[in-house]
Design an enzyme around this catalytic site. Structure first.
Site, short mmCIF file in Angstrom:
data_model
loop_
_atom_site.label_atom_id
_atom_site.label_comp_id
_atom_site.label_asym_id
_atom_site.label_seq_id
_atom_site.Cartn_x
_atom_site.Cartn_y
_atom_site.Cartn_z
N CYS A 98 0.86 -1.19 0.00
CA CYS A 98 0.00 0.00 0.00
C CYS A 98 0.90 1.24 0.00
O CYS A 98 2.09 1.13 -0.33
CB CYS A 98 -0.97 -0.02 1.19
SG CYS A 98 -0.20 0.01 2.81
N ARG A 123 -3.28 -0.58 5.45
CA ARG A 123 -3.89 -1.65 4.65
C ARG A 123 -2.99 -2.86 4.43
O ARG A 123 -3.42 -4.00 4.65
CB ARG A 123 -4.34 -1.09 3.29
CG ARG A 123 -5.51 -0.13 3.39
CD ARG A 123 -5.68 0.64 2.11
NE ARG A 123 -4.53 1.49 1.83
CZ ARG A 123 -4.31 2.17 0.72
NH1 ARG A 123 -5.20 2.08 -0.26
NH2 ARG A 123 -3.25 2.93 0.57
N ASP A 134 -8.18 4.13 1.34
CA ASP A 134 -7.13 4.28 2.34
C ASP A 134 -7.71 4.80 3.66
O ASP A 134 -8.16 5.95 3.73
CB ASP A 134 -6.09 5.26 1.79
CG ASP A 134 -4.81 5.24 2.61
OD1 ASP A 134 -4.87 4.81 3.79
OD2 ASP A 134 -3.77 5.63 2.08
P1 4NP Z 1 -1.76 2.85 4.12
O1 4NP Z 1 -2.23 4.28 4.71
O2 4NP Z 1 -1.24 3.12 2.73
O3 4NP Z 1 -2.99 2.02 4.10
O4 4NP Z 1 -0.70 2.36 5.08
C1 4NP Z 1 -1.38 5.39 4.78
C2 4NP Z 1 -0.59 5.57 5.90
C3 4NP Z 1 0.25 6.67 6.01
C4 4NP Z 1 0.28 7.60 4.98
C5 4NP Z 1 -0.50 7.42 3.86
C6 4NP Z 1 -1.34 6.31 3.76
N1 4NP Z 1 1.12 8.74 5.07
O5 4NP Z 1 1.10 9.57 4.16
O6 4NP Z 1 1.87 8.85 6.05
#
Ligand code: 4NP
Length: 156
Positions: free
Chosen positions: A8, A14, A124
């Site tokens: 992800c 995710r 997300d």
């Molecule tokens: P993930 O969610 O892709 O599902 O782990 C996110 C977690 C952190 C960030 C973006 C998406 N971030 O920009 O820090």
């Protein structure tokens, strides 16, 4: 051995949930020995070894999905060579993965929910705040992916 890498953006919401959901699914079917399963992210700061998001951990706990300590890491070109399946959560992950690993000449990169009868992105929860929705999409995708592998194995 089937090697699976869930990917992800941040590798804290995710993809770690998918990693541990899928580990539990294969464990319950007595197939753990046949899999290597990990997760990674595409964001520039993934190698800062961030913990899994609190709400992702709470979601897994509430669903009795066992998990270990997890630190984020960024996907690298070696992962493309090493893993058989690189399973992305959404379209933008696919683009980012391709630019980080140098394309997809071996057709290893898939969107997780493309294995289901209702192909779509997994939203997300970092932005939506809805970990429940993402969790159930992940379960649906992991089930469909495992069925795909089992069917492929039987047919082969
Ligand atoms: P993930 O969610 O892709 O599902 O782990 C996110 C977690 C952190 C960030 C973006 C998406 N971030 O920009 O820090």
């Amino acid at each position: 051995m089937i090697k699976v890498l869930f990917v992800c953006l941040g590798n804290i919401c995710r993809s770690p949930m998918a990693e541990f959901v899928f580990k539990q699914m294969v464990e319950e079917r007595g197939l753990s020995e046949r899999f290597e399963i990990d997760s990674a992210g595409t964001n520039y700061d993934c190698d800062e070894r961030n913990f899994m998001h609190y709400s992702a951990r709470e979601m897994l706990k509430s669903m009795h999905v066992p998990f270990e300590e997890h630190y984020s890491r960024r996907i690298r070109p070696n992962d493309y060579t090493y893993y058989d399946y690189i399973l992305a959560m959404d379209d933008s992950n696919i683009e980012d993965i391709q630019s980080l690993v140098g394309g997809d000449t071996e057709h290893k990169i898939h969107r997780l929910l493309d294995f289901t009868s209702n192909p779509r992105n997994i939203r997300d929860p970092w932005y939506t705040g809805n970990f429940d929705e993402s969790y159930w999409d992940i379960v649906e995708g992991c089930q469909a992916f495992l069925e795909h592998l089992l069917k492929e194995n039987n047919d082969g």
